[in-house]
Structure formats: structure tokens, C-alpha cells
Design an enzyme around this catalytic site. Sequence first.
Site, PDB file in Angstrom:
ATOM      1  CB  THR A 233     -49.981  13.471 -42.179  1.00  0.00           C
ATOM      2  OG1 THR A 233     -50.168  11.871 -41.881  1.00  0.00           O
ATOM      3  CG2 THR A 233     -48.790  13.975 -41.586  1.00  0.00           C
TER       4      THR A 233
ATOM      5  CE  LYS B 146     -62.931  20.357 -44.715  1.00  0.00           C
ATOM      6  NZ  LYS B 146     -64.464  19.626 -44.344  1.00  0.00           N
TER       7      LYS B 146
ATOM      8  NE  ARG C 253     -52.449  16.227 -59.078  1.00  0.00           N
ATOM      9  CZ  ARG C 253     -53.303  16.418 -59.949  1.00  0.00           C
ATOM     10  NH1 ARG C 253     -54.444  16.996 -59.883  1.00  0.00           N
ATOM     11  NH2 ARG C 253     -52.641  16.376 -61.090  1.00  0.00           N
TER      12      ARG C 253
ATOM     13  N   GLY D 175     -45.987  19.053 -45.428  1.00  0.00           N
ATOM     14  CA  GLY D 175     -46.276  18.774 -43.883  1.00  0.00           C
ATOM     15  C   GLY D 175     -45.092  19.824 -43.177  1.00  0.00           C
ATOM     16  CD  GLU D 176     -40.617  17.725 -42.584  1.00  0.00           C
ATOM     17  OE1 GLU D 176     -40.390  17.674 -43.965  1.00  0.00           O
ATOM     18  OE2 GLU D 176     -39.897  17.467 -41.799  1.00  0.00           O
TER      19      GLU D 176
ATOM     20  N   GLY E 232     -46.439  13.133 -34.291  1.00  0.00           N
ATOM     21  CA  GLY E 232     -44.993  12.798 -34.068  1.00  0.00           C
ATOM     22  C   GLY E 232     -43.988  13.928 -34.228  1.00  0.00           C
TER      23      GLY E 232
ATOM     24  CE  LYS F  90     -43.157  21.887 -55.608  1.00  0.00           C
ATOM     25  NZ  LYS F  90     -42.333  23.202 -56.188  1.00  0.00           N
ATOM     26  N   GLY F  91     -44.159  17.935 -51.131  1.00  0.00           N
ATOM     27  CA  GLY F  91     -44.469  17.636 -49.640  1.00  0.00           C
ATOM     28  C   GLY F  91     -45.023  19.108 -48.968  1.00  0.00           C
TER      29      GLY F  91
ATOM     30  CG  ASN G   8     -58.244  16.636 -48.075  1.00  0.00           C
ATOM     31  OD1 ASN G   8     -58.571  17.761 -47.832  1.00  0.00           O
ATOM     32  ND2 ASN G   8     -58.914  15.792 -47.903  1.00  0.00           N
TER      33      ASN G   8
END
Lengths: 156, 733
Positions: free
Chosen positions: B474, B624, B619, B695-696, B245, B692-693, B622
Site C-alpha cells: 500500500t 506514484k 490530499r 486503496g479501495e 492482503g 481520504k482513503g 504519494n
Amino acid sequence: MLDIDPRTSILDALRNHIGLTGTKKGCDHGQCGACTVLVNGRRINSCLTLAVMHDEDAITTIEGLGEPDHLSPLQAAFVRHDGFQCGYCTSGQICSATAMLDELQQGWPSHVSADLEAAPDPTDAEISERMSGNLCRCAAYPNIVDAIREVAGGGK
Amino acid sequence: MSSEFVMDAPDPRNLLDHMAQDLTGAPLDRPEGPLKVSGRATYAHEYRLGNCAYGVLVRATIAKGTLTALGDEAVRGLPGILGVFSDDRFLRNPAQGTADKAPVQGAQTIAYLGQPVALVVADSFEQARHAAQSLALRYAPDADGVFDPESDAANIERPDAKQRDQGDFDRAFADAHATVDSTYTTPAQNSAAMEPHASVAAWDGDRLTLWGGYQMLKYNRNELADSLGIDAENVRILAPYVGGGFGSKLGISPEAVAAAIAAREIGRPVKVAMSRQQVFEATMRRSETRQRVRLAADAQGRLTGIAHEYRVSNLPDESFSEPVGQATHFLYGGENRRIVHEIARVNRTCAGSMRAPGEAVGMLALENAMDELAEQLGIDPIELRKRNLPERHPEQDIPYSSRMLAQCLDEGARRFGWDKRSTKPGTTRDGEWLIGMGVSSAARKNITSQAEARVTLTTDGDAVVETDMTDIGTGTYAVLGQIAGDMLGLPRDRVRVMLGDTDLPPGPGSGGSWGASSSGSAVLEACAVLRRQLADRLGLVADGLVLRDGDIILDNRRIPLRDAMGAGPLEAVGIFKPGKTSQDYAQAAYGAFFAEVGVSSITGEVRVRRMLGTFAAGRILNAKTARSQCIGGMTFGIGAALTEELVHDLRDGHIVNHDLAEYHLPVNLDVPQIEVHFLEERDDQACPLQSKGIGELGISGAGAAITNAIAHATGARIRTYPATLDKLLAVME
Ligand code: FES
Ligand code: FES
């Protein structure tokens, strides 16, 4: 026997007519590799060739390489090394890698081979170069190289 | 029963560190992996419905005006053609992320070249495509289109809420010991997810089911319903697998609405996939930017002032504008601050969110400017950054929740071998290659969003997690199962995660890096309720309940969880809501990027030889999948630095390079074996998972490490992204 519109690519024949949707369409123009399948063992972009041109050919898709509980060594290595994220380029990557390992074995040189005569080793550079026709926007490239290297038995 | 957790105060319980199963954080394989690698995961276009017809969208070939006729006379009689549709309900612009209502509609009015104006539907894809290409569209063109955001004709807006003027920047700049005044440009970009946008629409009476490649189903459902003028209750969207996306599938897009309209009309399911060219022209682009960064510093490199003034663009009436200065607000200190945010109104493809809107491009300029300052003062770039980390948010005067930026810089430097970097640019060579090392900070604002999830303990003592949250690559399937497994003491394979269906409790969607923390917190809350229910059933206290490997562990015995389920399954809905901690603390994830490049002294070609990222994002759920996310982000950074550029023709705004041959994504050989390291961190102000996030985060600053390395290699700085060889050849000696 498939009765098919002559304008139908192998890719659309698989996805829309035969119900094998494992082969993906990312561009329909031979620019991304998502549609890679094996035709008589060689990798091709299935969006770039018409189904009617392959009457007698043996076409292997990702579905033919393994099943969820019987994965091929490459498929299993992709899972272990997280060689994908969204999974949309993955069928093409794995079909491509399957044929690429054969090409290596047969001694085909690539753009990064230092010696065109010697048998090429599955180094990271050789793997990356030979897999550069398969785009991955999630950019699992390093993991894809790890997975293929493991199966090829290559060293970094 | 349902239970709500509102993040109004820090949550120091740190529940996950007190569970016995030890799943969360572990580098487990994705549970859906075997389906994906065997081609069995089904993406939007791949649902097989009986009697399905194929639709192909038709694009406007003028940039501005009115569609006066479809010119479909020659097409209507062709065999297999089921209809040509064009409607006031068609989307002119795709919806922005979290719009929650219909975007700009109406196919007749054309606002940009490539806008979808009609849908041709036929029995076969081949025939629909042929007919779509055969329409003789007729127009009444307008002559007042604006195609260049720098043109005098462009209407420029400066919304008050997006400006900042603090202290006296001009005075600080005039009085400074050292200053930087540099202007950088970044081009428009496209998310280019590998799965082109696709929808399959099927009606059953008044009820619409849509299989679509979408990121945020609870919003998409309302957007679709509102666009069609129907009740959202009558719309179900399914998206169990989404082929990427990166922002482009946040909001409902033209193909979904067109498919639904046509399917209703012909009384058959309709499938519409955009072509790659349509994805480039008719979904979202990231805006191009022009950014002037001025820094004022004292002799020690401490900032006294910082100004970030920029221009972005979008279509008239679009609310979104790339928040270029987002990180500039909070990353570095300096009393005197100015942010100027300008939006030029142009007739180009809609601009929207692409991975890390704001930081992804704003930090390219900011982190280049910091390097320019370091070089001028002869201070190590890492040291300069560390000297400028403020105690509190420099504009809002609130504390940071957690910030391990300095540690990330140091740890990365150690691992990368930063001490081997020569202090003089342009002095390291390897044959024809000029070698350089660069660094950049990573920072991405942390956001959470309301989320619900249902967790059921079945009579077998297994767990099922359900939400309409998506997994667009994600790792949602992986991490939600790990959290539930930990809380309920179940091995990973005894937790089933069901996603991507609006019939399930509404999740926050995949966007803004908020998915895992928000949905995961909802799962945590549901599981906390289940633990209490289970304890009640057993006459125990929930706090002391130890669950591991499917057993309830008592003083000296283990009871299989299954045995406790004889009285029937247990079910709980957890609801997570952001609260006061989002205002009371400046929350962001941090990291550091390191890159080593070679620049060919003969051709100007740049190769990234090594790249490393260190990150602290609370934290890690995962290790991987989080690592993969960071590699993905850093690769977007390579693209931004070196190859990616949407080129707009200034005569009519059309995108010149609207395919994957001409828009250059990084390929395998462009990307080295990127290294990623996480620093241990817990953030109890962010969410109950203390995460916390992420992906970006991997893109936010990444490209600047590469361009800083190029400057170090060559002694020449390219400020016009991407740093292509033609630009480098022109400035290298
Ligand atoms: S779909 Fe065939 S190469 Fe992209
Ligand atoms: S896994 Fe998403 S594009 Fe490769």
C-alpha cells in the site's frame, strides 16, 4: 553438494534448503509465475521441476541478478516505475522479463506477433503477452510494461 | 511524551502545505523497493530459524458433520513425522477484520468443505505433505447442510440495523415517469493475494513469536492470544513485508494457531504455509450477491426513489455480511429510499471483507441501473449522474465533507474523449469488434481508525518512525517517511520507517483504506510535538519554525539540525483518534471510471482497450504509490466484470475452481495501460493530513464502467457477472 529428498522441487530446494528465499511460491502448480528462475538462461517455473533433475544446470535466481545497491537495469526500472506493490510476484516478474528480453532479441514470435518471420519489436502488446504467465494481484501490469519497455528501448 | 489528537472538529491548520520540504504528495519511489526487486525483502515463511519443522494443514473432505478419527495410524511411524495435531483451539473459521478476539474454534465440528481439521508436522515439507495426504480421516456426516443461498432450506436473516425504509418507495415507483427494475448477480470471489497465508511460530518459554502474513497486527495479536488461551502480552507478531492482503489477511487464520500449538508441543519452531487451494477454501471469500435495483425518476432523470434489495451469504454465527448497499445510502438523491439486506446461512467457506466490501459489488448493480435509466430517458449517463447529486446526505441529512464527483466525471470525460461516443448503442465497429464506451461513478466511504506512532529525532538529526502498522503493498513505508520528512525538514533518506512489529506502538492496520490517513495523522501529531520540543530547546516559537534539508532556518542563517541534538535525542508518540467529524459529515472519496471495450462479434470475447480513472481523495500522499493503488483497484474491476468467479458446487458447497488456473485473475495482456488522474482536493473534516482513503476507491464502481461499455458496444446488457463470452454470445444478434 546438496543432499536432498527426491521429492523436492527447485523452488523448495532454494527456499527451504539453500536459504535463497527471493524466489517465491504463489501456487506450487505452475499457475502464477512467482517462482520463475533461469535455468541455463531460460525462464521456467521452478515449482514444476525437481531439484534432482538439474544436477549440472546453472540456475540463476533473483538474488543473482542484482543486489539492493547494485540493481540490474530491469530491477532499477521496476523501482522507478513502481512495477510492484507488495513485491511478492516481483522476483518472478523480473526473472521472467530478463529471459523474455533475450527471447525477443533472438526473434522468437509470440501469440500477438503479426509476422512470424520478422524480428519482433518490444511493443506494449508483445511485452504484455510475453509477461502474461506472471500474475500480479496488486496489478502493477501497466507499470511493469513501462519498466520493461524502457529497458528494451521499445516505443509504445 | 505522547500527545493525542481527536478528530472532533475540522482541522483547518493544513500543516503539510506549510512545510518547506515538499515531500508529501511527491511521486517518490518506495524506499523498500530495492529490497523487493532484489528478492531481499523477507515475507512470513522466509524467516530462517534453527531446527525449524514444517507443518501442512489437512482439510475436511465432507461439508458438514463431525470428525471422529484422524486415521493417522499409518502415518505416525513414518520417518521424520513429529506429530499430527487436531485440537479444540484450532480455528474453524478465520477471524473477521478487527475481531480482536478468537473467531469460531474447534476442528472437530465441520461446517464447510475444505475446513482445516488437523496439522501434520515433520522434519521436512515433503514428508509433512505426504503424511497429510495419507491421513484416513473418519467422519460422522450430517445430512442437513445448506449449500445454496437461494434454496428454501436456507435460513434467511434480515437484521433491523441493516435495513432502510424512508418515505414511500412503492408510491414513488408507481408514480414515476421512468423506472428501472433490474436484478443483477455477482459471484463469490477470492482476494487471491500472491503470497499464500503463512506463519512461523517459535516459543521461548511462555512467550510466542509469530512471523505471519497479516494486515492488522494489534488485532491479530489479541486474536491469536485469545485462540490459544494465553495472555496477549506474551505474543509478538512480526510482519514487516506482506505479500498482498486485499482483506484476506485482516484476521488471524487457521495456519497461525495450528503452527503455534504444534510448536509448543514439539518444542521446535514450526512453519506452516497454506497451499493455494487452502487459501481458496479456508481463508475468506467475498460473498456472492443477488441484487434487485429499482429506480424511479421524473422526466429530467431526477430520482424520486431508489430501492436496493439484496441477498448475501455467510456461515451460521458469522457477524459479517457484505454491506452491498453502502454507497447506495449516500451516493444519489431521491426522497423515497429502501434498502433490504438479507443474509442466507450456508455451509460455504467463510465470507469476509475483500477489497471495498460493499461498494465493490453494490456499485456494479447501482451504476448499471443508472446507465439503464440514462438510456431509457435518452440522457447522457454523465449528465444523469450529475443531476442526482444531493446537497446533503439523503438519509442522514448531514453535509458532505468534500465531494468532487461531478468534477471527476467532467475531467475524465474530457481526457477520455467521451464526446466521441456515439449516442446509439451497437453502432461502432472495428472489423469483427463492436466498440463501446462506458462510464461509472467511483465512491468509497471514508473511515479512519485509532492509530499510534512514535517518532524519534536521533542525535544525528535523523528521524525514525515506528508503529506496528503494516505495508501490504500500500505504500506505508513511503508515505509515513514523507510526512515525517516534511514535518521535520529532512530529506527522505534521513527518515527510517519501521513497521510490522507488535512491540512498536499500535497502528490501525491495513484495511478499510484507513491506514495511511490514520497512521499518517499519528505521525503528524508526533512530529508536531517534536517541533515544539525542538523550538523550546532553541528558545523559538514552534509556529515559526522553518526546517528544511536537515537545517533549522533562522532569519539569515542555517543551523544543522544535528547541532541542536547535542542535548540528546527527542522522542514523541502521536495518537490519532476518529471523533465527531465521522458522524457530523458524510465522508467518502470519489472519482469516475471510463472504459472502452471491444466485443468480438464472432466469439463474444471482451477486450478492454482503454481505461481511465479520475479521483479526488483529499490530499494525495504519494502520487506514484497512489496511482498504483488505483491501477490495482481498477484491475480488480476488470476481473469482477469479465473473469473472476468462485464456483460453488451446489451439492456440497465446495469450491470447484480453487486454484489460479481455474479462478481467472486478470493477466498482463488483459489490462491496458490504465490512466489515472488525481484532482487537487483537501478535506479538513477527514483528518489532519486532509487526506481520504484511496486503496479501495479504484475498485468501487470500476467493473460497471466496463459492463456499461459492453452494453454500449453490443446493445445487450449482461446482468449476471462476470460478463463471459458464453453469456454475450447468447444475447448478441
Ligand atoms: S509457484 Fe510456481 S508457478 Fe506459481
Ligand atoms: S506486487 Fe503484489 S502481486 Fe505483484
